[in-house]
Write an enzyme that holds these catalytic residues in place. Structure first.
Site, PDB file in Angstrom:
ATOM      1  N   GLY A  96       1.441   5.569   0.432  1.00 18.85           N
ATOM      2  CA  GLY A  96       0.710   6.507   1.293  1.00 18.85           C
ATOM      3  C   GLY A  96      -0.791   6.432   1.061  1.00 18.85           C
ATOM      4  N   ASN A  97      -1.176   5.993  -0.170  1.00 14.86           N
ATOM      5  CA  ASN A  97      -2.592   5.743  -0.448  1.00 14.86           C
ATOM      6  C   ASN A  97      -3.037   4.398   0.132  1.00 14.86           C
ATOM      7  OD1 ASN A  97      -2.168   7.566  -3.249  1.00 14.86           O
ATOM      8  ND2 ASN A  97      -4.226   7.637  -2.387  1.00 14.86           N
ATOM      9  N   SER A  98      -2.088   3.526   0.429  1.00 11.88           N
ATOM     10  CA  SER A  98      -2.409   2.187   0.923  1.00 11.88           C
ATOM     11  C   SER A  98      -3.336   2.256   2.126  1.00 11.88           C
ATOM     12  CB  SER A  98      -1.132   1.444   1.321  1.00 11.88           C
ATOM     13  OG  SER A  98      -0.358   1.138   0.202  1.00 11.88           O
ATOM     14  N   ASP A 106      -3.819  -8.782   3.710  1.00  8.44           N
ATOM     15  CA  ASP A 106      -3.206  -7.458   3.860  1.00  8.44           C
ATOM     16  C   ASP A 106      -4.197  -6.453   4.456  1.00  8.44           C
ATOM     17  OD1 ASP A 106      -1.177  -5.583   3.814  1.00  8.44           O
ATOM     18  OD2 ASP A 106      -1.596  -4.927   1.781  1.00  8.44           O
ATOM     19  N   HIS A 147       0.172  -4.023   5.801  1.00  7.49           N
ATOM     20  CA  HIS A 147       1.538  -3.519   5.569  1.00  7.49           C
ATOM     21  C   HIS A 147       1.699  -2.058   5.983  1.00  7.49           C
ATOM     22  CE1 HIS A 147       0.094  -2.036   1.520  1.00  7.49           C
ATOM     23  NE2 HIS A 147       0.977  -1.098   1.769  1.00  7.49           N
TER      24      HIS A 147
END
Length: 205
Positions: free
Chosen positions: A152-154, A78, A48
């Protein structure tokens, strides 16, 4: 944190539409994180984070930026792999997510809310293991942590006190959009299998 942070990158995607004259118009920008797993320039992140983009901008911990190519993605887990044309890069050390225990410390590094907060470190514990959340039929087991994870940590790493990456931060659960201490990471044992297939075939078989 000192051991892991050089291998953590920012990933910026640009979203374009076509205007009435069929010109490309920038309509938005997304920022996530990634982890370098191969000195040859391979990076694991979330599907994502890259979305439908073929290329992304990769921001290294030392301040350099370069274009990266999305070599494979898998919506179900993901996960995605990005390749940059640089070598001799710092590489993260991977641990064993099967040996994790509830209550042990968990540390996250990423770019919460954008690159101006690049390299932010947050600390918590492993809250639970083998959590199944999301769509019906979704059988993937996730690591639950209370380390602060924000958009943003993803795609960034969740690691242990030895500096070994044990998960790829994937999603937060929040009813208000604020931090509730419920964050989820993809176990690194699964992520390693998926990223190997994405590098080899560009998809998961």
């Amino acid at each position: 944190a000192k051991k892991v942070s050089p291998a953590v990158v920012g990933i910026t995607t640009k979203v374009y539409n076509r205007d009435m004259f069929n010109r490309k118009v920038l309509v938005g920008e997304g920022v996530g994180s990634g982890v370098i797993f191969d000195k040859a320039g391979y990076i694991v992140t979330n599907n994502h984070v890259v979305g439908t983009a073929k290329t992304v901008i990769v921001s290294l911990a030392d301040g350099q930026s370069t274009e990266g190519t999305v070599v494979g993605r898998d919506a179900r887990t993901d996960l995605a792999v990005v390749k940059i044309n640089m070598d001799n890069l710092p590489v993260a050390e991977f641990g064993d997510s099967d040996s994790l225990q509830v209550g042990e410390p968990a540390i996250a590094i990423g770019n919460p809310l954008g690159l101006e907060f690049q390299g932010t470190v947050t600390v918590g514990v492993i809250s639970s293991l083998n959590r199944t959340i999301g769509a019906e039929g979704q059988s993937m087991k996730l690591i639950q942590t209370d380390a602060a994870i924000n958009p943003g940590n993803s795609g960034g790493p969740l690691f242990n006190m030895q500096g070994e990456v044990v998960g790829i931060n994937s999603q937060i659960f929040s009813t208000s959009g604020g931090f509730m201490g419920l964050s989820f990471a993809i176990p690194i044992d699964l992520a390693m299998q998926i990223k190997d297939q994405l590098v080899k075939d560009g998809r998961v078989t």
